[in-house]
Motif scaffolding. Structure first.
Motif, PDB file in Angstrom:
ATOM      1  N   SER A  21      76.758   5.062 -41.195  1.00 37.50           N
ATOM      2  CA  SER A  21      75.614   5.131 -42.089  1.00 37.50           C
ATOM      3  C   SER A  21      76.008   5.904 -43.339  1.00 37.50           C
ATOM      4  O   SER A  21      77.023   6.593 -43.362  1.00 37.50           O
ATOM      5  CB  SER A  21      74.433   5.822 -41.401  1.00 37.50           C
ATOM      6  OG  SER A  21      74.771   7.163 -41.087  1.00 37.50           O
ATOM      7  N   ASP A  22      75.187   5.762 -44.360  1.00 42.22           N
ATOM      8  CA  ASP A  22      75.392   6.594 -45.546  1.00 42.22           C
ATOM      9  C   ASP A  22      74.315   7.678 -45.543  1.00 42.22           C
ATOM     10  O   ASP A  22      73.228   7.495 -45.021  1.00 42.22           O
ATOM     11  CB  ASP A  22      75.399   5.780 -46.837  1.00 42.22           C
ATOM     12  CG  ASP A  22      74.137   4.966 -47.051  1.00 42.22           C
ATOM     13  OD1 ASP A  22      73.451   4.647 -46.075  1.00 42.22           O
ATOM     14  OD2 ASP A  22      73.851   4.647 -48.212  1.00 42.22           O
ATOM     15  N   ASP A  23      74.688   8.802 -46.095  1.00 43.87           N
ATOM     16  CA  ASP A  23      73.792   9.958 -46.123  1.00 43.87           C
ATOM     17  C   ASP A  23      72.762   9.782 -47.230  1.00 43.87           C
ATOM     18  O   ASP A  23      73.092   9.345 -48.332  1.00 43.87           O
ATOM     19  CB  ASP A  23      74.620  11.228 -46.358  1.00 43.87           C
ATOM     20  CG  ASP A  23      73.795  12.475 -46.251  1.00 43.87           C
ATOM     21  OD1 ASP A  23      73.171  12.679 -45.196  1.00 43.87           O
ATOM     22  OD2 ASP A  23      73.779  13.252 -47.226  1.00 43.87           O
ATOM     23  N   ARG A  24      71.535  10.116 -46.932  1.00 48.38           N
ATOM     24  CA  ARG A  24      70.457   9.989 -47.920  1.00 48.38           C
ATOM     25  C   ARG A  24      69.720  11.317 -48.060  1.00 48.38           C
ATOM     26  O   ARG A  24      69.568  12.063 -47.103  1.00 48.38           O
ATOM     27  CB  ARG A  24      69.489   8.907 -47.513  1.00 48.38           C
ATOM     28  CG  ARG A  24      70.177   7.555 -47.421  1.00 48.38           C
ATOM     29  CD  ARG A  24      69.207   6.424 -47.488  1.00 48.38           C
ATOM     30  NE  ARG A  24      69.929   5.170 -47.432  1.00 48.38           N
ATOM     31  CZ  ARG A  24      70.099   4.373 -48.480  1.00 48.38           C
ATOM     32  NH1 ARG A  24      69.612   4.689 -49.646  1.00 48.38           N
ATOM     33  NH2 ARG A  24      70.759   3.243 -48.361  1.00 48.38           N
ATOM     34  N   THR A  25      69.273  11.557 -49.267  1.00 52.33           N
ATOM     35  CA  THR A  25      68.432  12.716 -49.548  1.00 52.33           C
ATOM     36  C   THR A  25      67.118  12.190 -50.122  1.00 52.33           C
ATOM     37  O   THR A  25      66.938  10.969 -50.269  1.00 52.33           O
ATOM     38  CB  THR A  25      69.102  13.654 -50.572  1.00 52.33           C
ATOM     39  OG1 THR A  25      69.142  12.991 -51.837  1.00 52.33           O
ATOM     40  CG2 THR A  25      70.510  14.048 -50.144  1.00 52.33           C
ATOM     41  N   ASP A  59      66.370  12.217 -53.045  1.00 50.89           N
ATOM     42  CA  ASP A  59      66.716  11.607 -54.323  1.00 50.89           C
ATOM     43  C   ASP A  59      67.504  10.307 -54.163  1.00 50.89           C
ATOM     44  O   ASP A  59      67.906   9.718 -55.153  1.00 50.89           O
ATOM     45  CB  ASP A  59      67.523  12.591 -55.173  1.00 50.89           C
ATOM     46  CG  ASP A  59      66.700  13.804 -55.574  1.00 50.89           C
ATOM     47  OD1 ASP A  59      65.488  13.638 -55.802  1.00 50.89           O
ATOM     48  OD2 ASP A  59      67.286  14.896 -55.657  1.00 50.89           O
ATOM     49  N   GLY A  60      67.757   9.874 -52.936  1.00 46.55           N
ATOM     50  CA  GLY A  60      68.517   8.638 -52.699  1.00 46.55           C
ATOM     51  C   GLY A  60      69.841   8.917 -52.006  1.00 46.55           C
ATOM     52  O   GLY A  60      70.015   9.947 -51.356  1.00 46.55           O
ATOM     53  N   ARG A  61      70.773   7.999 -52.167  1.00 48.38           N
ATOM     54  CA  ARG A  61      72.081   8.137 -51.510  1.00 48.38           C
ATOM     55  C   ARG A  61      72.854   9.322 -52.068  1.00 48.38           C
ATOM     56  O   ARG A  61      72.894   9.536 -53.270  1.00 48.38           O
ATOM     57  CB  ARG A  61      72.877   6.859 -51.678  1.00 48.38           C
ATOM     58  CG  ARG A  61      72.251   5.720 -50.921  1.00 48.38           C
ATOM     59  CD  ARG A  61      72.852   4.372 -51.157  1.00 48.38           C
ATOM     60  NE  ARG A  61      74.247   4.345 -51.539  1.00 48.38           N
ATOM     61  CZ  ARG A  61      74.949   3.236 -51.633  1.00 48.38           C
ATOM     62  NH1 ARG A  61      74.406   2.082 -51.386  1.00 48.38           N
ATOM     63  NH2 ARG A  61      76.207   3.274 -52.000  1.00 48.38           N
ATOM     64  N   SER A  62      73.480  10.072 -51.155  1.00 52.64           N
ATOM     65  CA  SER A  62      74.208  11.274 -51.573  1.00 52.64           C
ATOM     66  C   SER A  62      75.664  10.989 -51.937  1.00 52.64           C
ATOM     67  O   SER A  62      76.321  11.825 -52.546  1.00 52.64           O
ATOM     68  CB  SER A  62      74.183  12.321 -50.456  1.00 52.64           C
ATOM     69  OG  SER A  62      75.009  11.893 -49.380  1.00 52.64           O
ATOM     70  N   GLY A  63      76.192   9.845 -51.520  1.00 53.06           N
ATOM     71  CA  GLY A  63      77.607   9.554 -51.744  1.00 53.06           C
ATOM     72  C   GLY A  63      78.483   9.921 -50.567  1.00 53.06           C
ATOM     73  O   GLY A  63      79.694   9.730 -50.610  1.00 53.06           O
ATOM     74  N   LEU A  64      77.885  10.453 -49.500  1.00 48.74           N
ATOM     75  CA  LEU A  64      78.616  10.775 -48.279  1.00 48.74           C
ATOM     76  C   LEU A  64      78.370   9.676 -47.256  1.00 48.74           C
ATOM     77  O   LEU A  64      77.267   9.139 -47.166  1.00 48.74           O
ATOM     78  CB  LEU A  64      78.167  12.121 -47.721  1.00 48.74           C
ATOM     79  CG  LEU A  64      78.353  13.319 -48.643  1.00 48.74           C
ATOM     80  CD1 LEU A  64      77.738  14.564 -48.021  1.00 48.74           C
ATOM     81  CD2 LEU A  64      79.826  13.537 -48.946  1.00 48.74           C
ATOM     82  N   PHE A  65      79.398   9.384 -46.486  1.00 46.65           N
ATOM     83  CA  PHE A  65      79.307   8.320 -45.487  1.00 46.65           C
ATOM     84  C   PHE A  65      79.835   8.812 -44.151  1.00 46.65           C
ATOM     85  O   PHE A  65      80.702   9.687 -44.092  1.00 46.65           O
ATOM     86  CB  PHE A  65      80.129   7.100 -45.927  1.00 46.65           C
ATOM     87  CG  PHE A  65      79.688   6.540 -47.239  1.00 46.65           C
ATOM     88  CD1 PHE A  65      78.710   5.559 -47.302  1.00 46.65           C
ATOM     89  CD2 PHE A  65      80.238   7.010 -48.419  1.00 46.65           C
ATOM     90  CE1 PHE A  65      78.296   5.041 -48.524  1.00 46.65           C
ATOM     91  CE2 PHE A  65      79.835   6.503 -49.649  1.00 46.65           C
ATOM     92  CZ  PHE A  65      78.860   5.521 -49.696  1.00 46.65           C
TER      93      PHE A  65
END
Length: 137
Positions: A50-54, A56-62
Motif C-alpha cells: 500500500s501507499d501511505d496516506r495522510t 493531505d493525500g499520498r505521503s510518497g512512502l510505500f
C-alpha cells in the motif's frame, strides 16, 4: 514514479554472495520461456502493499510485501544457500538503489517445500516473505 521492480531486482543482485550463487537468475513472477537456470535460481513477486496516506493525500512512502522463492537442483542445500544469501543481505537493509530509497527491509516467514521431480532431477524450493518500506529517492 520510480521503478520499484527494477530497483529491487538490482539491489538483490548487487549482493556478491547472491550473484555468486545465481548470477543474473533472479526472475519476476516466473522463469521466462526458453531461459536456462543452472543449478540455482530465484523467483520473486509482489504479493501485497500500500501507499501511505495522510489527511493531505499520498505521503510518497510505500510498503510492499514481496515473496522470494529460492530454487536448487539436486539437494535442498542448493535452495537453502540461495535463501540464506538473500536473507543475510536484505535483513535490516537501508539505503538507496536505482532511484529507490529502501527505508526498511525485513525478511520473515520462511517456508520449505517438498521437492518436485522434473525428469530424474529433484528441485527444492525455499520461500520467504520480505516487507519493504520505500520511497522515491
Amino acid at each position: 514514479m520510480a521503478d520499484f521492480e527494477g530497483a529491487f531486482r538490482g539491489l538483490v543482485l548487487s549482493a556478491p554472495a547472491v550473484s555468486a550463487l545465481i548470477g543474473e537468475a533472479l526472475f519476476l513472477v516466473a522463469v521466462p520461456e526458453g531461459e536456462t537456470t543452472g543449478d540455482r535460481w530465484a523467483i520473486w513477486q509482489t504479493v501485497g502493499g500500500s501507499d501511505d496516506r495522510t489527511l493531505d493525500g499520498r505521503s510518497g512512502l510505500f510498503e510492499t510485501r514481496v515473496q522470494i522463492d529460492a530454487y536448487g537442483k539436486g539437494t535442498p542445500m542448493q535452495a537453502v544457500a540461495v535463501d540464506r544469501a538473500i536473507y543475510d543481505f536484505l535483513a535490516d537493509y537501508r539505503g538507496a538503489f536505482g532511484g529507490v530509497a529502501f527505508n526498511y527491509v525485513e525478511p520473515y516467514g520462511k517456508r520449505d517445500y517438498r521437492p518436485e521431480t522434473v525428469g530424474d532431477v529433484k528441485i527444492y524450493r525455499v520461500s520467504r516473505d520480505v516487507l519493504v518500506k520505500w520511497a522515491v529517492a
